[in-house]
Scaffold this active site. Structure first.
Site, PDB file in Angstrom:
ATOM      1  N   ASP A 182       0.967  -1.205  -0.190  1.00 26.50           N
ATOM      2  CA  ASP A 182       0.084  -0.045  -0.124  1.00 26.50           C
ATOM      3  C   ASP A 182       1.018   1.162   0.112  1.00 26.50           C
ATOM      4  O   ASP A 182       1.666   1.536   1.080  1.00 26.50           O
ATOM      5  CB  ASP A 182      -0.907   0.109   1.284  1.00 26.50           C
ATOM      6  CG  ASP A 182      -1.878   1.265   1.449  1.00 26.50           C
ATOM      7  OD1 ASP A 182      -1.467   2.277   0.645  1.00 26.50           O
ATOM      8  OD2 ASP A 182      -2.823   1.137   1.904  1.00 26.50           O
ATOM      9  N   HIS A 183       1.144   1.819  -1.333  1.00 24.97           N
ATOM     10  CA  HIS A 183       2.345   2.748  -1.108  1.00 24.97           C
ATOM     11  C   HIS A 183       2.072   4.128  -0.206  1.00 24.97           C
ATOM     12  O   HIS A 183       3.079   4.583   0.125  1.00 24.97           O
ATOM     13  CB  HIS A 183       2.653   3.076  -2.609  1.00 24.97           C
ATOM     14  CG  HIS A 183       1.599   4.267  -3.376  1.00 24.97           C
ATOM     15  ND1 HIS A 183       0.327   3.942  -3.585  1.00 24.97           N
ATOM     16  CD2 HIS A 183       1.635   5.424  -3.275  1.00 24.97           C
ATOM     17  CE1 HIS A 183      -0.319   5.374  -3.876  1.00 24.97           C
ATOM     18  NE2 HIS A 183       0.506   6.073  -4.024  1.00 24.97           N
ATOM     19  N   LYS A 187       4.955   6.642   2.483  1.00 23.25           N
ATOM     20  CA  LYS A 187       5.017   8.110   2.413  1.00 23.25           C
ATOM     21  C   LYS A 187       5.578   8.582   3.407  1.00 23.25           C
ATOM     22  O   LYS A 187       5.444   8.210   4.866  1.00 23.25           O
ATOM     23  CB  LYS A 187       3.791   8.696   2.035  1.00 23.25           C
ATOM     24  CG  LYS A 187       3.388   8.460   0.624  1.00 23.25           C
ATOM     25  CD  LYS A 187       2.119   9.391   0.317  1.00 23.25           C
ATOM     26  CE  LYS A 187       1.363   8.980  -0.834  1.00 23.25           C
ATOM     27  NZ  LYS A 187       1.972   9.601  -2.066  1.00 23.25           N
ATOM     28  N   ASP A 240     -10.292   1.415  -4.631  1.00 22.82           N
ATOM     29  CA  ASP A 240      -9.191   2.130  -5.163  1.00 22.82           C
ATOM     30  C   ASP A 240      -8.378   2.733  -4.258  1.00 22.82           C
ATOM     31  O   ASP A 240      -7.212   2.599  -4.047  1.00 22.82           O
ATOM     32  CB  ASP A 240      -9.373   2.987  -6.283  1.00 22.82           C
ATOM     33  CG  ASP A 240      -8.161   3.058  -7.262  1.00 22.82           C
ATOM     34  OD1 ASP A 240      -7.125   2.271  -7.393  1.00 22.82           O
ATOM     35  OD2 ASP A 240      -7.780   4.221  -7.731  1.00 22.82           O
ATOM     36  N   HIS A 245      -5.736   3.011   1.263  1.00 14.39           N
ATOM     37  CA  HIS A 245      -4.700   4.398   1.477  1.00 14.39           C
ATOM     38  C   HIS A 245      -5.626   4.764   2.567  1.00 14.39           C
ATOM     39  O   HIS A 245      -4.776   5.004   4.149  1.00 14.39           O
ATOM     40  CB  HIS A 245      -4.689   5.023   0.442  1.00 14.39           C
ATOM     41  CG  HIS A 245      -4.158   4.444  -0.977  1.00 14.39           C
ATOM     42  ND1 HIS A 245      -3.141   3.417  -0.838  1.00 14.39           N
ATOM     43  CD2 HIS A 245      -4.104   4.681  -2.150  1.00 14.39           C
ATOM     44  CE1 HIS A 245      -2.701   3.255  -1.979  1.00 14.39           C
ATOM     45  NE2 HIS A 245      -3.408   4.078  -2.917  1.00 14.39           N
TER      46      HIS A 245
HETATM   47  C1  BG6 Z   1      -3.286   4.365  -6.438  1.00 11.41           C
HETATM   48  C2  BG6 Z   1      -4.685   4.454  -7.137  1.00 11.41           C
HETATM   49  O1  BG6 Z   1      -3.362   3.395  -5.353  1.00 11.41           O
HETATM   50  O2  BG6 Z   1      -2.986   5.773  -5.813  1.00 11.41           O
HETATM   51  C3  BG6 Z   1      -4.652   5.533  -7.984  1.00 11.41           C
HETATM   52  O3  BG6 Z   1      -4.921   3.276  -7.864  1.00 11.41           O
HETATM   53  C4  BG6 Z   1      -4.229   7.106  -7.421  1.00 11.41           C
HETATM   54  O4  BG6 Z   1      -6.009   5.781  -8.854  1.00 11.41           O
HETATM   55  C5  BG6 Z   1      -2.874   6.922  -6.595  1.00 11.41           C
HETATM   56  O5  BG6 Z   1      -4.304   8.080  -8.429  1.00 11.41           O
HETATM   57  C6  BG6 Z   1      -2.631   8.116  -5.758  1.00 11.41           C
HETATM   58  O6  BG6 Z   1      -1.601   8.101  -5.176  1.00 11.41           O
HETATM   59  P1  BG6 Z   1      -0.697   9.505  -4.896  1.00 11.41           P
HETATM   60  O7  BG6 Z   1       0.637   8.888  -4.285  1.00 11.41           O
HETATM   61  O8  BG6 Z   1      -0.444  10.222  -5.949  1.00 11.41           O
HETATM   62  O9  BG6 Z   1      -1.447  10.085  -3.901  1.00 11.41           O
END
Ligand code: BG6
Length: 500
Positions: A182-183, A187, A240, A245
């Site tokens: 979960d990126h 952060k 999504d 997130h």
């Molecule tokens: C991703 C989603 O996980 O996160 C995208 O699939 C979204 O739809 C993105 O745009 C947003 O990530 P960040 O780091 O740009 O806030």
């Protein structure tokens, strides 16, 4: 980051994809630049287009365009890219995994046995179980200590499919080998939530229902679905963004202090939060969950088309591009404190922020006019784009008489540390190499996050919204999103573009 990891072989499945180009290779290159990759490493791209040279050229373009450091030094890129290999193949073909296994064995002859082997699955969700089976069949999952698999989100598309997928992953790998990404957790500001809460004595005593009125979590994007329409049609904002997130950020705010910074300690406390989230009362979904879809409008000064007109999108689509939820965490700390979560595409600008509003003072001693501009104390945690923390409190306006005004006390990363924080993928890839799974989703976290979202997903699927599109591109979402919070006598905090 602490020192250089052990020698590693990173195999990226889906090497021709957008993620590899925009995030993974730029992140690996930045780690290389910072000497945070081991001396001995290889990157193997597995893809279905082109050959090694065209792949390396494409990845170079990605680094030029998307790396936070901009264009690389030619010499440095050359020594890095000399370690890049490419394998052409189809994920459904068992021969591919045999070929991977042969490349791995050859590389091991050079780099040494028992190096770490990372298999990064940057592939469509429907192919993950196939890839995991393939890896297992080729004997690439057997070493509990050295074989690691990284799985991109979405992990499943509802509770049932996530459970199925997990079963298949667990047939091949053990939990300690699996890194579910979960990126957001990579952060810097999200990780800083732990430092802020548990590295300071000041805030924790007031971090509960006695002092906090409510919490707002906003993840707004100005972009639409871009080229991902076909994928987004199968996802929507709830799957999504919220299932992963936003719920993870909420866990960081609401979790109890862990005993230590061990991966499972932290993850246990986070999962406790999700388990304590109150079920939405039957028949009252509209009071707790709101969806929206953007219509045509203006975004960042330009005409923006409606979601239904985007490439790959059904012109009658009922997929939501905006979702807002009100959640309660039923435990001693948070009983009856609402957590408002919202996210959407084509909102006015990109901002991710947690805003914690404290309760008003118990008794106002100042004359009414003193407080014309009074607002409750607020702690604002800016996750992006301008990473930092702001505390808003009352101060006396200079001059005669007593008039209060809200002022900011702030901390911004770039000003305090004079360095640009690493990209989330740099942190996460480094952690996988180090075998640290603190910032990754464990199977039970996925399970409970899906259980929470599943009833809403089902209700929304069974009753497609009659009023889509219900917000013009470039606005803060549908009226129902405002009503969700206004019903409780509150409002979403304004999010001016940060010109700080
Ligand atoms: C991703 C989603 O996980 O996160 C995208 O699939 C979204 O739809 C993105 O745009 C947003 O990530 P960040 O780091 O740009 O806030």
């Amino acid at each position: 980051m602490n020192g250089r990891p052990e020698p590693v072989l990173i195999t990226i499945f889906g090497a021709n994809g957008d993620l590899a180009k925009r995030k993974l290779i730029p992140a690996l290159f930045n780690l290389y630049h910072e000497k945070m990759l081991p001396e001995s490493f290889r990157i193997i791209g597995v893809g279905r287009r082109g050959d090694r040279d065209s792949w390396v050229a494409d990845m170079r373009e990605g680094v030029d365009k998307f790396s936070r450091r901009g264009k690389p030094d030619e010499e440095e890129w050359k020594t890095f890219s000399d370690r890049m290999q490419f394998l052409f193949g189809n994920l459904e073909d068992p021969a591919l995994y045999k070929a991977v296994s042969k490349v791995v064995a050859d590389d091991e002859k050079e780099l040494g046995r028992n190096i770490n082997r990372i298999y990064y699955l940057s592939i469509p969700p429907g192919l993950i179980s196939q890839a995991v089976k393939g890896l297992d069949g080729a004997g690439l999952s057997k070493n509990r200590q050295h074989d690691r698999v990284v799985i991109e989100k979405p992990f499943g598309r509802d509770l049932e499919s996530a459970e199925d997928l997990n079963k298949q992953v667990m047939e091949a790998f053990e939990e300690c080998q699996v890194y579910r990404i979960d990126h957001y957790l990579g952060k810097e500001t999200v990780q800083n939530l732990l430092a802020f809460r548990f590295g300071n004595a000041l805030f924790e005593p007031i971090w509960d229902r006695r002092y906090i009125d409510h919490v707002q979590i906003t993840v707004a994007e100005d972009v639409g679905v871009e080229k991902r329409g076909a994928f987004y049609e199968t996802a929507g904002a709830l799957r999504d963004m919220i299932q992963n997130h936003l719920l993870q950020v909420m866990c960081m705010i609401a979790m109890e202090p862990p005993v230590s910074f061990e991966a499972d300690e932290v993850r246990n406390k986070k999962v406790d939060v999700l388990r304590a989230v109150r079920s939405i009362p039957h028949g009252e979904l509209y009071k707790y969950a709101v969806r929206g879809q953007y219509g045509a409008g203006y975004s960042c000064g330009e005409v923006a088309k409606a979601y239904r007109q985007e490439e790959g999108v059904d012109p009658q689509s009922s997929t939501e591009t905006y979702a807002a939820l009100k959640l309660y965490v039923d435990n001693w700390r948070w009983q009856d404190v609402p957590f408002y979560l919202r996210t959407g595409k084509r909102l006015p600008h990109k901002v991710s922020q947690v805003s914690i509003e404290f309760k008003p003072v118990p008794h106002q001693i100042f004359p009414g006019t003193a407080g014309d501009h009074w607002e409750p104390n607020r702690l604002i945690i800016n996750i992006q784009p301008k990473e930092g923390i702001v505390l808003r409190f009352q101060a006396k306006q200079p001059g005669k008489g007593m008039r209060l005004q809200t002022v900011n006390m702030d901390f911004y990363y770039d000003e305090a540390f004079h360095v640009e924080p690493p990209e989330a993928y740099e942190t996460l890839l480094y952690d996988v190499m180090q075998g640290d799974s603190t910032l990754f989703m464990r199977a039970d976290q996925e399970h409970v996050a899906w259980s929470l979202i599943d009833p809403i997903l089902q209700a929304w699927t069974n009753t497609p919204s009659a009023d889509f599109p219900n917000y013009p591109a470039g606005t803060w979402g549908p009226e129902a999103g405002e009503a969700l919070i206004a019903r409780d006598g509150r409002s979403w905090h304004s999010m001016p573009v940060d010109t700080h």
